[in-house]
Design a protein around this motif. Structure first.
Motif, PDB file in Angstrom:
ATOM      1  N   CYS A  80      -6.500   0.316   6.355  1.00  0.00           N
ATOM      2  CA  CYS A  80      -7.422   0.174   5.231  1.00  0.00           C
ATOM      3  C   CYS A  80      -7.529  -1.288   4.838  1.00  0.00           C
ATOM      4  O   CYS A  80      -6.520  -2.011   4.789  1.00  0.00           O
ATOM      5  CB  CYS A  80      -6.936   1.002   4.034  1.00  0.00           C
ATOM      6  N   SER A  81      -8.735  -1.730   4.543  1.00  0.00           N
ATOM      7  CA  SER A  81      -8.965  -3.134   4.167  1.00  0.00           C
ATOM      8  C   SER A  81      -8.698  -3.391   2.689  1.00  0.00           C
ATOM      9  O   SER A  81      -8.708  -4.530   2.246  1.00  0.00           O
ATOM     10  CB  SER A  81     -10.412  -3.511   4.477  1.00  0.00           C
ATOM     11  N   LEU A  82      -8.503  -2.343   1.888  1.00  0.00           N
ATOM     12  CA  LEU A  82      -8.319  -2.389   0.434  1.00  0.00           C
ATOM     13  C   LEU A  82      -9.600  -2.740  -0.311  1.00  0.00           C
ATOM     14  O   LEU A  82      -9.585  -2.951  -1.529  1.00  0.00           O
ATOM     15  CB  LEU A  82      -7.196  -3.355   0.030  1.00  0.00           C
ATOM     16  N   GLY A  83     -10.718  -2.820   0.399  1.00  0.00           N
ATOM     17  CA  GLY A  83     -12.011  -2.934  -0.263  1.00  0.00           C
ATOM     18  C   GLY A  83     -12.398  -4.337  -0.684  1.00  0.00           C
ATOM     19  O   GLY A  83     -11.779  -5.332  -0.291  1.00  0.00           O
ATOM     20  N   PRO A  93      -0.744  -5.124  -2.224  1.00  0.00           N
ATOM     21  CA  PRO A  93      -0.590  -3.985  -1.303  1.00  0.00           C
ATOM     22  C   PRO A  93       0.705  -3.233  -1.575  1.00  0.00           C
ATOM     23  O   PRO A  93       1.715  -3.837  -1.973  1.00  0.00           O
ATOM     24  CB  PRO A  93      -0.564  -4.659   0.079  1.00  0.00           C
ATOM     25  N   PRO A  94       0.712  -1.934  -1.360  1.00  0.00           N
ATOM     26  CA  PRO A  94       1.961  -1.174  -1.544  1.00  0.00           C
ATOM     27  C   PRO A  94       3.050  -1.584  -0.576  1.00  0.00           C
ATOM     28  O   PRO A  94       4.229  -1.326  -0.837  1.00  0.00           O
ATOM     29  CB  PRO A  94       1.522   0.277  -1.314  1.00  0.00           C
ATOM     30  N   PHE A 131       0.897  -2.293   7.521  1.00  0.00           N
ATOM     31  CA  PHE A 131      -0.472  -2.227   7.020  1.00  0.00           C
ATOM     32  C   PHE A 131      -0.617  -1.016   6.101  1.00  0.00           C
ATOM     33  O   PHE A 131       0.229  -0.117   6.075  1.00  0.00           O
ATOM     34  CB  PHE A 131      -1.468  -2.152   8.182  1.00  0.00           C
ATOM     35  N   VAL A 132      -1.707  -1.004   5.353  1.00  0.00           N
ATOM     36  CA  VAL A 132      -1.962   0.079   4.398  1.00  0.00           C
ATOM     37  C   VAL A 132      -2.871   1.109   5.050  1.00  0.00           C
ATOM     38  O   VAL A 132      -3.880   0.764   5.661  1.00  0.00           O
ATOM     39  CB  VAL A 132      -2.618  -0.476   3.117  1.00  0.00           C
ATOM     40  N   PRO A 148       6.561 -10.307  -0.942  1.00  0.00           N
ATOM     41  CA  PRO A 148       5.161 -10.612  -0.623  1.00  0.00           C
ATOM     42  C   PRO A 148       5.004 -11.230   0.750  1.00  0.00           C
ATOM     43  O   PRO A 148       5.933 -11.811   1.318  1.00  0.00           O
ATOM     44  CB  PRO A 148       4.770 -11.614  -1.723  1.00  0.00           C
ATOM     45  N   THR A 149       3.810 -11.060   1.289  1.00  0.00           N
ATOM     46  CA  THR A 149       3.405 -11.747   2.525  1.00  0.00           C
ATOM     47  C   THR A 149       2.307 -12.723   2.142  1.00  0.00           C
ATOM     48  O   THR A 149       1.135 -12.342   2.040  1.00  0.00           O
ATOM     49  CB  THR A 149       2.877 -10.738   3.559  1.00  0.00           C
TER      50      THR A 149
END
Length: 877
Positions: A179-182, A190-191, A118-119, A236-237
């Motif tokens: 973090c939800s990434l907004g 995502p990184p 997760f981020v 990627p996921t």
């Protein structure tokens, strides 16, 4: 706690100060303004751009600030990805306080097996913050004082959530939470998807050669992605809800607009999904991300930029091909207009653009092959030394044309190549087009076009028809738009003898233009519709200017074959739909809307667009319109344009003194944190209820201010009924200049139109009364914004700091009365903020005595700015 904070972005605060040697030297590490894709890329590296911001305190803090210790002014830089501002010599100090930018990738390898998928939030201290605290819901107190040191908020540069900088709002558990990434999480890559791969270390040279030879043999059977080793790989996921986005920006498009907008995308997205096309083109990025499911592309540039990306997608043969959206930064932007993206980017927030790309509809676009070969029938006497045998492109998406328009485009292209610095804006580009077109019209460079060509469409020879028409330009059109937004085939419903025009039907429209029909294009006209066809064979018998999607050349006598190549996948901007007005989610849309219309001048918009309340206060009422509850802006425009022509129920006309110019546009006052313009080409996509609440705002770019001059009536018109029209005495040519008392009386009564009339008749705007009060003093005392703006625009600058008997300037008076907008007008016009009245008070102190703390803070900020300017001028002298 300290480890958690360091991982999340907040700096350690208890570190040794920089050494004296570090104060004078430059940073050892390269200051990057682009993303580093090499294997030596630094984790959490900032992306720096020069900035002229003067009100933000250096992020490293006073204790570690090099500029503070050296006590001199140095340049500043701003990180586009996390928006911190530091002095250039202080960049190295960020490593010492352990503050990194938001990470754009993760490391691969056995030691990172336990790395979370997760981020994490990337928390940053902010001394200025918009919006409200996520915990308590209260706003952030903005500190207007110069170089404010107080941290008011802590925000995440990924999701943009912000909290007050205090324990009751921002607690430890919020640091560690994912973090939800907004709001744009669906388009952010995502990184955790981007891994840095370490190159294998082999010591035996023979083994290297063997492996390299074996690798080459294998790679010949693989796709382009497996052909060579890359420092970064994408894993990627996939998720059905995600639409990951790649952004390609052409920084040279539209007068270098792209160079500015790229910074906004770096802030909202992962910097590794934003690419500068001047750094090598789109191919490398598309190869790297080719396996990302549901990928979308945003092309920021002109139609040529879009064609470049589509051609690269053809080469790579991605299946399925990712759909391409457009942010129009070019001069014509005809493809962008066709797909509802508008005729050119103005100032729509990037956040809104990302939402439009995510919500857009996927459509098809025909693409056409061009095959050109020399014409063996042409004689040697027809050869032109300056002509070429090759077309600039072998495929087109918009149109292929020859004749007058191609000749004008060719001259523009050659002039821009010779003097690129003269073509740095869309407006200048269009002005050059207009001048060149007029020159070519006078010389008649393409008047004999029909004598030197043969056109066969789907086996039918159209040459006799073309020779009868005698066109100076022929266009083979794939999309409805041409020549910066015109519709050469005509509007829908006007061509009953042909099928409706579409960009995905496999047919081209063939159109001929005379000089008359070309001139009529800009006022809604169209060309001569010749045919719709699937294949064209065009033969030219002399060198003729041609253009392919705006790329011109002078083509030698040739035989050109046009056939359907394939269909590209594009993103079309969707119409915004809402079941209820934004200000009332519980009620259905009413059958009729009664909305107040207010006009905003360009001067006010440029100065105040960041502050909704101030801009609303500076607007001038235009009248009221009644429109259907579900009407879009196109319908609303028609009602507004009739507003000034038709009297209201009381028999009165519009209260404004000047009619709107043809270039006015709507302002979105609801869906963003600030006002922004809506492109006229996109008005059919927006509902009235989505850009306004009880009042709709419009911007007239031709108005310099609220006091712009009204038009004088023509001699044949009846005596004027508008309150701003001159009186019969002035129309009869009375040369006696008005008395100063008349001007003062007009200013006292807030009679803007009378004041304007007296000034045109020769009135002196510097006149003072018996107490030495100027017209500006009287205008401020009555609170007349229109009169103040007019005086500032037309009177000599000496009135700005003129004082009356008690030593008050007009700015003292406005500050004491709490007139914020008028204070802004006077300050921006150049009034001094250091002058004192007989009590020794500056305008700021008068605002403090009036208990208007916000106005006092604004005046204090501008006062500091004036002091710095004065010091710089004295130093220069």
């Amino acid at each position: 706690m300290r480890k958690a904070i360091a991982k999340s972005g907040l700096p350690h605060l208890a570190l040794p100060p920089p050494t004296p040697g570090a104060l004078c030297g430059e940073s050892e590490r390269q200051i990057r303004s682009t993303v580093d894709w090499s294997e030596s890329a630094t984790y959490g590296e900032h992306i720096w751009f020069e900035t002229n911001v003067s009100g933000d305190f250096c992020y490293v803090g006073e204790q570690y600030c090099v500029a503070k210790m050296l006590q001199k002014s140095v340049s500043r830089r701003k990180c586009a990805a996390c928006k911190i501002v530091v002095h250039t010599p202080c960049i190295e100090q960020l490593e010492k306080i352990n503050f990194r930018c938001k990470p754009s990738f993760r490391e691969s390898g056995s030691r990172n097996v336990r790395e979370p998928t997760f981020v994490r939030h990337h928390w940053v201290h902010r001394r200025r913050q918009d919006g409200k605290c996520r915990h308590c819901g209260k706003g952030f107190q903005q500190k207007f004082t110069f170089h404010s040191k107080e941290i008011v908020a802590i925000s995440c540069s990924w999701c943009k959530q912000a909290y007050h900088s205090k324990v009751s709002c921002f607690m430890l558990q919020q640091i560690e939470e994912p973090c939800s990434l907004g709001v744009h999480a669906a388009v952010v890559i995502p990184p955790t998807w981007i891994l840095r791969a370490r190159r294998p270390q082999n010591t035996l040279k023979a083994s290297k050669k063997k492996k390299r030879a074996s690798f080459k043999r294998k790679s010949s059977k693989k796709g382009p992605e497996e052909g060579r080793w890359r420092p970064f790989i994408i894993r990627p996921t996939p998720s059905p809800l995600m639409k990951p986005l790649l952004v390609f920006v052409n920084p040279k498009s539209g007068g270098n607009q792209g160079a500015k907008i790229i910074q906004s995308f770096l802030w909202y997205l992962n910097p590794r999904q934003v690419f500068d096309l001047s750094q090598g083109g789109p191919k490398e990025a598309l190869e790297m991300y080719r396996k990302v499911h549901n990928l979308r592309i945003l092309a920021c540039g002109g139609d040529g930029t879009v064609g470049w990306i589509l051609s690269t997608l053809d080469q790579l043969r991605l299946k399925p091909p990712p759909p391409v959206a457009i942010l129009p930064l070019g001069t014509g932007n005809d493809l962008a207009r066709t797909l509802n993206w508008g005729g050119g980017y103005t100032d729509e927030p990037v956040s809104k653009i990302l939402s439009h790309v995510e919500e857009g509809n996927v459509v098809k676009l025909d693409r056409w092959d061009l095959q050109a070969e020399p014409n063996p029938e042409a004689g040697p006497e027809e050869r032109d030394e300056g002509a070429t045998d090759r077309l600039p492109l072998d495929v087109f998406n918009n149109y292929f044309s020859l004749g007058f328009d191609a000749h004008v485009t060719l001259e523009f292209h050659e002039s821009r190549e010779a003097n690129p610095e003269k073509f740095n804006s869309r407006f200048r580009n269009k002005m050059f087009y207009a001048g060149t077109a007029f020159s070519d019209f006078l010389t008649g460079s393409s008047k004999d076009l029909a004598k030197h060509i043969r056109v066969v469409c789907d086996g039918t020879d159209l040459t006799p028809k073309i020779q009868e028409l005698k066109p100076q330009c022929i266009v083979f059109l794939n999309i409805p738009r041409y020549c910066a937004g015109t519709m050469p085939w005509g509007h829908p419903g006007e061509h009953h003898d042909f099928e409706p025009q579409r960009h995905d039907d496999g047919y081209l429209e063939v159109i001929g233009f005379t000089m008359t029909s070309l001139a009529a294009l800009q006022v809604g006209g169209h060309g001569e519709r010749l045919t719709q066809c699937r294949e064209v064979v065009l033969t030219t018998f002399k060198a003729i200017p041609v253009q392919v999607d705006g790329e011109p050349c002078k083509l030698a006598a040739s035989r050109i074959r046009i056939t359907l190549r394939n269909q590209a996948t594009m993103v079309q901007k969707a119409k915004r739909r809402s079941t209820a007005p934004l200000h009332s989610d519980q009620q259905p849309v009413p059958e009729q809307l009664r909305i107040q219309v207010s006009r905003v001048s360009m001067h006010d918009y440029e100065a105040l667009h960041y502050d909704k309340e101030q801009l609303k206060e500076a607007s001038v009422p235009l009248g009221t319109v009644v429109v259907p509850g579900d009407s879009d802006l196109e319908l609303c425009r028609a009602h507004i344009e009739r507003l000034q022509q038709e009297p209201d129920s009381a028999g009165a006309r519009s209260p404004t003194c000047q009619k709107l110019s043809p270039k006015w546009c709507f302002l979105d006052a609801t869906t963003a944190s600030r006002f922004y313009r809506i492109d006229r080409a996109q008005e059919h996509l927006n509902y009235v209820t989505e850009i306004a609440q009880d009042e709709i705002y419009i911007l007239d770019p031709e108005l310099l201010g609220a006091s712009a001059r009204p038009d004088l009536p023509t001699p044949t018109s009846p005596l004027p009924t508008s309150p701003c029209s001159p009186t019969p005495r002035l129309l009869q040519g009375d040369a006696t200049p008005p008395k100063g008392e008349e001007l003062i009386e007009a200013a006292k009564r807030n009679d803007f139109c009378k004041l304007q009339e007296l000034h045109r008749a020769g009135g002196d705007l510097t006149h003072r009364d018996e107490r030495s009060r100027t017209l500006l003093h009287h205008a401020v005392s009555t609170g007349s914004k229109e009169v103040v703006r007019y005086l500032l625009d037309h009177a000599p600058t000496e009135i700005l700091d003129a004082v009356e008997e008690n030593g008050e300037t007009c700015l003292h008076q406005a500050a004491a009365l709490g007139q914020r907008t008028i204070c802004h007008y006077i300050v921006e016009a150049g009034a001094s903020l250091m002058k004192t009245d007989q009590q020794g008070d500056t305008p700021r102190q008068r605002a403090e005595k009036a208990q208007d703390t916000e106005l006092a803070a604004y005046l204090e900020n501008r006062q500091h700015y004036q002091m710095i300017q004065r010091e710089d001028q004295e130093t220069a002298v």
